[in-house]
Structure formats: C-alpha cells, structure tokens
Design a protein around this motif. Structure first.
Motif, short mmCIF file in Angstrom:
data_model
loop_
_atom_site.label_atom_id
_atom_site.label_comp_id
_atom_site.label_asym_id
_atom_site.label_seq_id
_atom_site.Cartn_x
_atom_site.Cartn_y
_atom_site.Cartn_z
N UNK A 211 0.83 -1.20 0.00
CA UNK A 211 0.00 0.00 0.00
C UNK A 211 0.87 1.25 0.00
N UNK A 212 0.36 2.37 -0.49
CA UNK A 212 1.14 3.62 -0.43
C UNK A 212 1.56 3.94 1.01
N UNK A 213 2.84 4.27 1.16
CA UNK A 213 3.37 4.56 2.49
C UNK A 213 3.71 3.33 3.29
N UNK A 214 3.54 2.13 2.69
CA UNK A 214 3.85 0.89 3.41
C UNK A 214 5.34 0.68 3.58
N UNK A 215 5.68 -0.24 4.45
CA UNK A 215 7.08 -0.50 4.81
C UNK A 215 7.50 -1.89 4.33
N UNK A 216 8.81 -2.05 4.10
CA UNK A 216 9.39 -3.32 3.66
C UNK A 216 10.56 -3.66 4.56
N UNK A 217 10.58 -4.90 5.04
CA UNK A 217 11.67 -5.39 5.88
C UNK A 217 12.24 -6.64 5.22
N UNK A 218 13.53 -6.62 4.93
CA UNK A 218 14.22 -7.76 4.32
C UNK A 218 15.20 -8.33 5.35
N UNK A 219 15.00 -9.60 5.71
CA UNK A 219 15.82 -10.27 6.73
C UNK A 219 16.50 -11.46 6.07
N UNK A 220 17.81 -11.51 6.10
CA UNK A 220 18.51 -12.63 5.48
C UNK A 220 19.97 -12.67 5.90
N UNK A 221 20.59 -13.81 5.62
CA UNK A 221 22.05 -13.90 5.62
C UNK A 221 22.49 -13.80 4.16
N UNK A 222 23.69 -13.29 3.94
CA UNK A 222 24.16 -13.04 2.58
C UNK A 222 24.77 -14.32 2.01
N UNK A 223 24.04 -14.96 1.11
CA UNK A 223 24.53 -16.17 0.47
C UNK A 223 25.40 -15.87 -0.75
N UNK A 224 25.05 -14.83 -1.46
CA UNK A 224 25.66 -14.58 -2.76
C UNK A 224 25.72 -13.08 -2.99
N UNK A 225 26.73 -12.62 -3.72
CA UNK A 225 26.85 -11.18 -3.96
C UNK A 225 25.72 -10.64 -4.82
N UNK A 226 25.01 -11.55 -5.53
CA UNK A 226 23.91 -11.12 -6.38
C UNK A 226 22.58 -11.70 -5.90
N UNK A 227 22.46 -11.95 -4.58
CA UNK A 227 21.18 -12.40 -4.03
C UNK A 227 20.20 -11.23 -4.02
N UNK A 228 19.05 -11.40 -3.39
CA UNK A 228 18.04 -10.36 -3.43
C UNK A 228 18.56 -9.05 -2.86
N UNK A 229 19.23 -9.11 -1.72
CA UNK A 229 19.79 -7.90 -1.14
C UNK A 229 20.86 -7.30 -2.04
N UNK A 230 21.70 -8.16 -2.61
CA UNK A 230 22.76 -7.66 -3.49
C UNK A 230 22.22 -7.00 -4.75
N UNK A 231 21.06 -7.45 -5.21
CA UNK A 231 20.46 -6.83 -6.39
C UNK A 231 19.88 -5.45 -6.08
N UNK A 232 19.59 -5.18 -4.80
CA UNK A 232 19.03 -3.89 -4.41
C UNK A 232 20.12 -2.92 -3.97
#
Length: 712
Positions: A211-232
């Motif tokens: 929704x507009x103004x909504x929040x996103x929380x990404x919780x992970x360990x870093x498996x790969x330099x191009x994982x989801x966090x690495x892509x962001x």
C-alpha cells in the motif's frame, strides 16, 4: 484477570507493562512469551518453548530499527545477521503481532523461500496472539473466522498472510511486507535462474501488493553477492550499516552485523575481533564455521564473494595441512598509506624445492607505524625469512629509520628488498594469478585470516580492500626476479647456478610459455588437417600410399574410398619423382640427396648457400606439373600455377635441414631462406624453423605453390 481485580501495587505494574507493550516493540517483547522451538516435532505443532536466551544487545538494536521502519512512511530496512542470531524471531514472529495489535486494520504479508517456512513463522506469530496477556494489551484477539496458520486475522480487522516468495502472493494488499530468508540454500543461491526469479517475484508480486506509504523489511544472511539484497544494494557496497541509497531509488536502513567484528563502524560498537552474542555463543561455536572460508565470509561475515573473480577464481584456492620438508621462507609487506582506513599487511610465504608457494602466515592491522613494526619483527624472528619484499618510495623512506632502530634494539636483522611500485595493481597481480591458476599456490588450512584473504582475492580488483593481495604480489614479484624468470624466457642460463636454481627457473618458465606452446600445437594440428584434406581430394589411395612411403591403414583406406579419393587419377609414371644419392657436399663433407624427375635432371644450385641437413632431404624440382610429390620425406613441393607464370621455366624447391630450411628457385640458385628478398614472394611465413618443427611432429606436409605463394 483484569487490572481492577489485582492488588493496587500489582495492578499498577500490570498497567505500566501494558502501556510499555503498546508503546514500543521492546516493551512488547518483555510483556509476552516469545515462542522458540516447537514442543513436539511436526509441522503442525501449536505449542512452543519460550525463548530462554534473554534479550541481547543486538536484539535491542534490531527491535529499535524494526519499530522505526514501521513508524516511518515508506520505511525500508535490511537486516543481515549470521545464522542463530534470532533475527527471524524478532523480525518475523514478534513484530507482526505487535504491529497488528497496535494499529486496527493493519495488514501484513510475510514471505520466505518456501510456503512451509512461511507457514511456520505464521504459526509462531499466531501463538503470541493466542496468549492470555495479548488481549488485555491491545483489546484484540484472534478472529474465529480466519485462523489458519498462513492466513489469519484479529478482531480489530488486522490481517496476516504468509507464503513462499515464488508461490505467487496475490489478492491481498499490505501495510508491511516482511521477506525472511528468500534464499533456501547454497544450491539456490548459486543458480542465476532462481536468483532472477526471486528478484522478479519481489518486484512484480510483493512490491505491487504494498500500500502507499507501506514498509518493507528484508531479513537474510548473505549467500551470494547477487542475491536479493545484493540486487538492491548499490554497486561497491562493502558491509556498511546505516542509511544506504540503493539501486531501486529508495534509501534503505541497513543493519549489517558480522559474527566477528572487522569494521570500525560496527553497529554495536564492538572492537575488531569481538564476536557476536558472547553471552550465548562461546568462541568454540564460531571456530567450527571459520574453517570454511566461503561459508564464513558469506553467511557469518555478510560479505559474499563471487566464485569467478576478475583475476582470481575460487577453484584455484588450494589448502595444505603441513609444509613440505626443506622449505625456505620469504615475506612481503604492504604498508598503509594512512591510518584512516587502510591496512598494513605482513605475509609469510614458504617455497619448496620445486618452486611451489605456500601462504603460511599473515598479519593485518591498522594504525601508525609503531603498531605494525613489532608484528613485522615478530614474524621475522619466528620464520627467519631469506628476503622480505617491501614497496620502494616515500613510505619506505619515511618508516625506514624507525624500523632500523627497532631492528637494532631487538637485534633482529633481515634482508629487506625494495620492489618498484606501479600504479597498475592488476599488472602486478599477474604473476600470482598465473601461479595460482597452475596449481602452484597453497593456503594454510584453518588459518584465522584465510576467509578474509579468500574474499579479498575473489573481489580483486573491485573490492574495497586490496592490501593482502598487494602484500602477496610483492613477494611473487621478488621471487620472479630472484628465480630468473626473465632469463628463462630469453633462454639465458648461467653455469654457476645450482641444479635447484635451474630447476626452479624451469618450473616458473614453463608456466609462462605453456600457453604459447599450446597455441603452436593447435596451429600445427590445423595445418596438418588442411594438408590431409588437400591430399585426399587430389590423389587416389594408391598414390597417397606411394607419396607417404607407407601402407594406408584399412580403416583409413575405407574412409577415403567412401569419400571419393579412389576416383582420383594416379600420378603418371613419367611424372613421379625419385630420390637417389648425388654429389658429395664440399661444405659439409657428406653425401646429400638430389631429387630427379623423369629423365630430366634438376640442378641443386649453389651448395654453399643451402644449409645442409646432414643427410636429410634436399629437394629441387626441374619440371612443372600440377602435382609434384616426393615419395617420402618431411616436405613435398608443388610447382607454379601454369596461368600465372611460365611453368616450364620456373624451378621451385623446398629444402629442410638441421640448421634451417626455406624456399629456393633453381634458376636463380639463391636461397630464399637466407638470401634474396625478391625470391620470397608471399612466403615469409614458411620459414625454416616452422618447417623444421612441423617435420619433427609429422612425416608428411603438403605445400602447394599457387599464384606466387605457398598454400597448405
């Protein structure tokens, strides 16, 4: 039990507890029983053992950032912590229950790599809502109409939904999207297809539900330099915490907690080398994971490195347990330019009798010169290196007096070798790269510095740090010069050298010329293939047998007949060539052979200008024919094309000898390989050395002279 039915003091404490729980996530965590592992094995167990570890320092930091992300419109939060740090417990189990109770109608979507894991998280979160103390805090309870583990609601209209990130979460909108462990494991992390699908699901499925103004929380360990966090995250991200401007156009708050602190800006304020959660995990817990450099760097230190770096590759990382006998030690240092973030590194390398290198010890630290000179002298005292490489220039001159004074005071002396510095770090690393690729470099297994070194090697030259690589390249530069690599490439040798030194030179030199030798072998094979095709397309099987001087194998003969070679005409008898002994060579004092055709004698020309092959074939053709061939020998020559010149007057020959070879024309009687430039035509590529190398490998080479040039 209501607060009104309690004694006054107890009622006051209960009211304060509820108020603290509504106000903040930390107070809420102290007001409820945080569910841990299930009481019984099984996916549908509804009872959980309360967390017994207590709230640690990193949990408090995490809860503060989680609450700030929810309270901030459009909040974005990334949480990187090692396995076992309870990040999912506080982010994906505790946080949704608190946010849904505090804000009526608040909607949450929780996604994970698989629907089953998301369902487990939803079941644990739901167990908090079922506790007796939850209702009095927020005045809301679990709705009887919607109470499945992966999709349930509260009586205040708040809703919870969970599912696998690749399962296609659609139909619901959310004020908060939590992505917990989007990567299943190493296999999924290494798959570019799964990484691409995960990123697409995040962008197309999850973010379109927000929704507009909504929040996103990404919780992970870093498996790969191009994982989801690495892509962001932005290019060049090196483990910083705080507000990070990312590639998706959003500013993300990042918490990056390493199992072992190695940054001065550690979010918990830990000193370098301090481990996470020492109240719960002792040093032995982390030591078992430090033995695996790859997993330690990615999962525990949150800095994954690629398997295929620009310069170095992971398969080249070989380890050893004990050093071979008879090794000599060498060392190298990369001095920090400043104390504002650069590291000083001292590396100790052992070299065995075969010239193999063993990265045996390493020290890395920051600070002024007085902080790293003592570790340097400690390493020298322990290993007694034959030589120690260091960078020449301003740094050497500035620390030189202080280092010499400390050497005299501690009575530790060693051979310091200054290596010239160049601005191209990649060029300096080529020697180390070549030796690692050839399997001649080994790293000490289980060393505490190994994981950091491997990560830096794989990230080089794009990584944040390159000081360890620089220290090692200084050692290899020094060893290259000491072992005489340039002499090997020039073919130089010294009779005063020991057998060991010459063997080491040969080993190192082979590394440099192997690639060129393989290229030459490929060229020779291709030349012979072309020659064989030409022969098979022009001559019959019988003629080919006469030309080669040996019988054609049955399987080859069958193939040639099927390919049409048997339909080719034989060489007429009068056109065949034969060899017989000729006149005695006045220069070399031995009998050489002359080539004659039919009944007409060809003249050898000026013997003095033809390098003699000590009895090997010297050939000269006297007549023109479409196909002049010798019955055996390393080189066969064909005559000029009738359309381009006067064939009857052109005499073309190829000679081959131990001292060289080349092309000569009988009428001019001058050697094209050593004499007249005009007789080369388009033939410089057919020099004597090439012919000599080819003839050693293969008994027959066919060369055709057409339009003023040689064709194979």
């Amino acid at each position: 039990m209501s607060a009104a039915s309690l004694p006054l003091g107890t009622a006051a404490m209960e009211l304060l507890r509820r108020r603290a729980a509504r106000k903040g996530l930390l107070g809420f965590s102290q007001a409820v029983d945080i569910p841990g592992r299930p009481v019984e094995d099984g996916a549908d167990c509804e009872r959980f053992v309360a967390v017994e570890t207590g709230i640690a320092q990193h949990h408090r930091l995490l809860m503060a950032e989680l609450q700030a992300c929810i309270d901030r419109p459009g909040g974005r939060l990334m949480v990187f912590m090692p396995p076992g740090s309870a990040k999912s417990t506080y982010a994906s189990v505790l946080t949704p229950a608190w946010a849904m109770g505090r804000q009526p109608g608040f909607r949450v979507i929780c996604a994970s790599y698989a629907s089953e894991l998301a369902r487990k998280l939803g079941r644990r979160c739901r167990s908090i809502v079922k506790q007796k103390g939850y209702g009095p805090i927020f005045g809301a309870r679990l709705s009887a109409e919607s109470s499945a583990a992966d999709e349930w609601a509260l009586s205040n209209g708040a809703e919870y939904m969970s599912g696998g990130i690749l399962s296609g979460i659609t139909g619901n909108r959310a004020d908060l999207v939590i992505i917990d462990d989007p990567v299943k494991g190493r296999e999924a992390a290494e798959s570019p297809v799964i990484r691409r699908k995960t990123l697409d699901a995040y962008q197309d499925d999850l973010m379109t539900r927000l929704l507009p103004g909504g929040s996103v929380i990404l919780v992970q360990t870093r498996w790969h330099e191009d994982d989801l966090a690495g892509a962001i995250l932005p290019q060049g991200y090196a483990g910083e915490s705080g507000a990070i401007a990312c590639r998706d156009g959003q500013t993300w708050q990042v918490i990056c907690l390493q199992a072992k602190a190695e940054r001065d800006d550690d979010p918990l304020g830990r000193s370098r080398g301090a481990y996470l959660w020492p109240e719960w995990f002792g040093p032995d817990h982390w030591a078992q994971f430090e033995r695996n450099p790859r997993s330690w760097a990615s999962l525990f230190q949150q800095r994954p490195a690629p398997d295929e770096g620009d310069i170095f590759r992971r398969p080249w990382i070989r380890t050893y347990e004990t050093l071979p006998q008879g090794c000599r030690f060498y060392g190298g240092s990369d001095y920090a330019v400043s104390d504002g973030g650069d590291f000083t590194v001292h590396a100790v390398v052992a070299m065995d009798r075969e010239g193999q290198l063993f990265i045996h010890d390493l020290w890395r630290g920051q600070g002024e010169a007085d902080g790293w000179i003592e570790p340097l002298l400690d390493l020298v005292a322990e290993y007694d290196p034959s030589a120690w490489a260091e960078e020449s220039g301003q740094i050497h001159r500035s620390i030189g007096p202080f280092l010499r004074r400390r050497m005299a005071e501690r009575r530790i002396f060693f051979n310091r070798v200054q290596e010239a510095s160049t601005t191209d770090k990649v060029a300096r690393a080529r020697s180390l790269q070549g030796q690692m690729a050839s399997g001649r470099v080994f790293f000490r297994a289980g060393a505490p510095w190994l994981a950091d070194l491997v990560s830096e090697l794989l990230a080089f030259p794009r990584g944040r740090y390159d000081d360890q690589v620089d220290a090692l390249t200084k050692v290899t530069q020094m060893l290259d010069r000491m072992t005489g690599i340039s002499d090997v490439l020039r073919g130089a040798s010294s009779g005063a050298e020991t057998a060991t030194a010459q063997r080491i030179k040969g080993n190192f030199g082979t590394l440099r010329i192997d690639e060129r030798r393989r290229a030459l072998d490929a060229a020779i094979r291709e030349t012979i293939r072309i020659a064989a095709e030409i022969m098979a397309s022009h001559f019959s099987v019988r003629t080919l047998s006469i030309m080669s001087g040996r019988p054609i194998p049955p399987q080859v003969e069958r193939f040639l007949r099927e390919d049409g070679a048997d339909r080719q005409p034989d060489i007429p008898h009068r056109e065949r060539v034969r060899l017989h002994a000729g006149a005695r060579c006045a220069r070399q004092q031995h009998w050489h052979q002359r080539l004659h055709r039919g009944g007409r004698r060809g003249r050898h020309g000026n013997d003095a200008c033809v390098p003699c092959g000590r009895g090997k074939l010297h050939a000269a053709t006297a007549r023109s024919t479409p196909r002049d061939r010798a019955p055996d020998g390393p080189v066969l020559a064909a005559s000029a094309d009738a359309a381009s010149r006067r064939p009857a007057r052109r005499r073309l020959g190829l000679f081959h000898g131990a001292d060289g070879g080349g092309l000569f024309r009988g009428r001019s009687e001058r050697c094209a390989g050593t004499g007249d430039e005009r007789s080369f035509g388009r033939l410089p590529q057919c020099g004597g050395r090439a012919l000599r190398a080819l003839s050693r490998e293969f008994p027959t080479i066919v060369l055709t002279y057409r339009n003023g040039g040689i064709q194979a």
